[in-house]
Motif scaffolding. Structure first.
Motif, mmCIF file in Angstrom:
data_model
loop_
_atom_site.group_PDB
_atom_site.id
_atom_site.type_symbol
_atom_site.label_atom_id
_atom_site.label_comp_id
_atom_site.label_asym_id
_atom_site.label_seq_id
_atom_site.Cartn_x
_atom_site.Cartn_y
_atom_site.Cartn_z
ATOM 1 N N THR A 20 0.802 -1.223 0.000
ATOM 2 C CA THR A 20 0.000 0.000 0.000
ATOM 3 C C THR A 20 0.836 1.274 0.000
ATOM 4 N N ASP A 21 2.140 1.171 0.220
ATOM 5 C CA ASP A 21 3.001 2.351 0.134
ATOM 6 C C ASP A 21 3.462 2.618 -1.289
ATOM 7 N N LEU A 22 3.064 1.750 -2.216
ATOM 8 C CA LEU A 22 3.431 1.913 -3.630
ATOM 9 C C LEU A 22 2.213 2.343 -4.438
ATOM 10 N N ARG A 23 2.429 3.169 -5.452
ATOM 11 C CA ARG A 23 1.388 3.414 -6.439
ATOM 12 C C ARG A 23 1.079 2.095 -7.148
ATOM 13 N N LEU A 24 -0.160 1.957 -7.620
ATOM 14 C CA LEU A 24 -0.565 0.700 -8.226
ATOM 15 C C LEU A 24 0.310 0.340 -9.418
ATOM 16 N N ASP A 25 0.585 1.303 -10.286
ATOM 17 C CA ASP A 25 1.427 1.009 -11.444
ATOM 18 C C ASP A 25 2.805 0.503 -11.012
ATOM 19 N N ASP A 26 3.355 1.113 -9.973
ATOM 20 C CA ASP A 26 4.667 0.695 -9.488
ATOM 21 C C ASP A 26 4.597 -0.697 -8.873
ATOM 22 N N ALA A 27 3.515 -0.982 -8.140
ATOM 23 C CA ALA A 27 3.366 -2.300 -7.521
ATOM 24 C C ALA A 27 3.250 -3.390 -8.583
ATOM 25 N N LEU A 28 2.453 -3.150 -9.607
ATOM 26 C CA LEU A 28 2.284 -4.152 -10.658
ATOM 27 C C LEU A 28 3.589 -4.371 -11.423
ATOM 28 N N THR A 29 4.293 -3.294 -11.701
ATOM 29 C CA THR A 29 5.566 -3.415 -12.413
ATOM 30 C C THR A 29 6.580 -4.186 -11.574
ATOM 31 N N LEU A 30 6.612 -3.910 -10.273
ATOM 32 C CA LEU A 30 7.502 -4.646 -9.374
ATOM 33 C C LEU A 30 7.218 -6.146 -9.437
ATOM 34 N N LEU A 31 5.952 -6.527 -9.331
ATOM 35 C CA LEU A 31 5.605 -7.955 -9.310
ATOM 36 C C LEU A 31 5.956 -8.628 -10.631
ATOM 37 N N ALA A 32 5.721 -7.934 -11.729
ATOM 38 C CA ALA A 32 6.092 -8.502 -13.029
ATOM 39 C C ALA A 32 7.595 -8.658 -13.137
ATOM 40 N N ASP A 33 8.353 -7.654 -12.696
ATOM 41 C CA ASP A 33 9.807 -7.726 -12.768
ATOM 42 C C ASP A 33 10.358 -8.854 -11.900
ATOM 43 N N LEU A 34 9.709 -9.126 -10.763
ATOM 44 C CA LEU A 34 10.164 -10.202 -9.889
ATOM 45 C C LEU A 34 9.843 -11.585 -10.457
ATOM 46 N N GLY A 35 8.859 -11.644 -11.372
ATOM 47 C CA GLY A 35 8.518 -12.916 -11.986
ATOM 48 C C GLY A 35 7.223 -13.538 -11.518
ATOM 49 N N TYR A 36 6.384 -12.774 -10.812
ATOM 50 C CA TYR A 36 5.088 -13.301 -10.389
ATOM 51 C C TYR A 36 4.176 -13.515 -11.600
ATOM 52 N N ASP A 37 3.270 -14.469 -11.458
ATOM 53 C CA ASP A 37 2.278 -14.739 -12.500
ATOM 54 C C ASP A 37 1.099 -13.773 -12.439
ATOM 55 N N GLY A 38 0.842 -13.224 -11.256
ATOM 56 C CA GLY A 38 -0.333 -12.380 -11.135
ATOM 57 C C GLY A 38 -0.349 -11.602 -9.840
ATOM 58 N N VAL A 39 -1.496 -11.014 -9.561
ATOM 59 C CA VAL A 39 -1.649 -10.106 -8.433
ATOM 60 C C VAL A 39 -3.028 -10.284 -7.815
ATOM 61 N N GLY A 40 -3.071 -10.241 -6.495
ATOM 62 C CA GLY A 40 -4.336 -10.112 -5.784
ATOM 63 C C GLY A 40 -4.581 -8.636 -5.561
ATOM 64 N N LEU A 41 -5.486 -8.053 -6.337
ATOM 65 C CA LEU A 41 -5.695 -6.602 -6.352
ATOM 66 C C LEU A 41 -6.825 -6.229 -5.400
ATOM 67 N N THR A 42 -6.468 -5.635 -4.273
ATOM 68 C CA THR A 42 -7.458 -5.141 -3.324
ATOM 69 C C THR A 42 -7.928 -3.760 -3.765
ATOM 70 N N LEU A 43 -9.205 -3.629 -4.031
ATOM 71 C CA LEU A 43 -9.770 -2.340 -4.425
ATOM 72 C C LEU A 43 -9.746 -1.404 -3.221
ATOM 73 N N ASP A 44 -9.005 -0.307 -3.328
ATOM 74 C CA ASP A 44 -8.843 0.602 -2.202
ATOM 75 C C ASP A 44 -8.567 2.000 -2.742
ATOM 76 N N HIS A 45 -8.555 2.981 -1.850
ATOM 77 C CA HIS A 45 -8.429 4.365 -2.308
ATOM 78 C C HIS A 45 -7.129 4.609 -3.045
ATOM 79 N N MET A 46 -6.061 3.846 -2.710
ATOM 80 C CA MET A 46 -4.781 4.066 -3.380
ATOM 81 C C MET A 46 -4.564 3.102 -4.545
ATOM 82 N N HIS A 47 -5.395 2.083 -4.668
ATOM 83 C CA HIS A 47 -5.236 1.060 -5.695
ATOM 84 C C HIS A 47 -6.584 0.788 -6.360
ATOM 85 N N LEU A 48 -6.850 1.452 -7.459
ATOM 86 C CA LEU A 48 -8.093 1.295 -8.214
ATOM 87 C C LEU A 48 -9.324 1.475 -7.312
#
Length: 306
Positions: A20-48
């Motif tokens: 939650t300390d990351l912008r959503l775009d930054d969080a998604l890019t981080l996970l992709a760069d690390l090699g994750y297959d996907g994301v559990g996206l919690t809908l919240d004021h800072m993330h969509l």
């Protein structure tokens, strides 16, 4: 981007409620760069933010980014204060006020439409705690009555609604999930979110046995470490769970959804925990795939806590 996280049939993700300390775009890019297959996206004021006036534009942007990064997604609805800035997870599906219950149901309906737009494989939810002075029959009736139209939307969108047994809630165990299924007449859109830590915390059987029992209804999996009787989400390896048998059970059932690391109280260390959680799960999965050998005098398997 590094090697994908997929091990056999397992597809690994990380939850944005631990970033939650990351912008959503930054969080998604981080996970992709690390090699994750996907994301559990919690809908919240800072993330969509599901209440944002420009939600459609934000959703299109997120869909484009997920596609570009090659990330799959599950939608989670456990944001603590998204509907009520003063009461955690309020209002719930069990609120005495029918208008308040309808507010929570509307959030789930919005989440299902977002999930359809993003190509998500499930929407997660939970019952909420039983309000003071509410008897169990009344609580279960509120839950079934409020979920019924939401399940109608789930059927229309083709996105399963995956209810999570949560310690301390009305629906706390796998047995409670099966009770809900029976009350609702076992509707096809109703699925299960299984939190592996919650199994360790609360269920009578080991987590791997819970996975096998839950397999026919399993639509989403959350994973973290935990200790028996203590509902505290811990980094992998810091609790009591023996992970190789759990990952073997998930693979054996043919579960096709994401297995998402959920550390919602660790955002201060989110990027580092995202980095270390992936090799931990890979090592546990690799250990599960190997026959036991005589090299470890303790008899422990890699990925199991000391």
């Amino acid at each position: 981007m590094t090697t994908p996280a997929t091990t056999g049939t397992l597809r690994l993700g990380y939850g944005t409620n631990g970033l939650t300390d990351l912008r959503l775009d930054d969080a998604l890019t981080l996970l992709a760069d690390l090699g994750y297959d996907g994301v559990g996206l919690t809908l919240d004021h800072m993330h969509l933010d599901p209440l944002a006036p420009d939600l459609a534009r934000r959703t299109r942007h997120t869909a484009t980014l997920l596609d570009r990064l090659g990330l799959d997604v599950t939608i989670e609805t456990g944001a603590r204060y998204i509907l009520d800035p003063r009461h955690k997870h309020g209002p719930s599906l069990l609120d005495p006020d029918p208008d308040a219950r309808a507010t929570r149901a509307a959030l789930l309906t919005t989440a299902l439409h977002i999930a359809a737009d993003l190509g998500a494989h499930a929407v997660h939810c939970f019952s909420g705690t039983t309000p003071p002075g509410t008897d169990p029959d009344t609580a279960w009736k509120r839950l079934t009555d409020t979920l019924t139209p939401v399940l109608g939307t789930a059927e229309t969108t083709g996105i399963p609604l995956a209810v999570e047994p949560e310690p301390g809630h009305l629906l706390a165990t796998l047995a409670d999930f099966h009770h809900l299924r029976g009350l609702l007449g076992d509707p096809p859109p109703l699925g299960l979110t299984l939190d592996i830590g919650h199994c360790q915390c609360l269920e009578d059987r080991p987590p791997a046995d819970c996975v096998r029992e839950a397999a026919p209804w399993l639509r989403h999996v959350q994973i973290e470490d935990m200790r028996r009787g203590i509902h505290e989400h811990l980094p992998l390896g810091d609790g009591e769970i023996d992970f190789p048998p759990v990952l073997t059970a998930l693979a054996d059932t043919g579960y096709q959804g994401l297995t998402v690391v959920e550390l919602p109280r660790h955002s201060h260390a989110g990027p580092e925990l995202a980095r270390t959680s992936l090799p931990f799960l890979r090592a546990a999965a690799a250990s599960a795939a190997r026959p036991p050998g005589p090299t470890d005098p303790t008899g422990r398997t890699p990925g199991a806590p000391a």
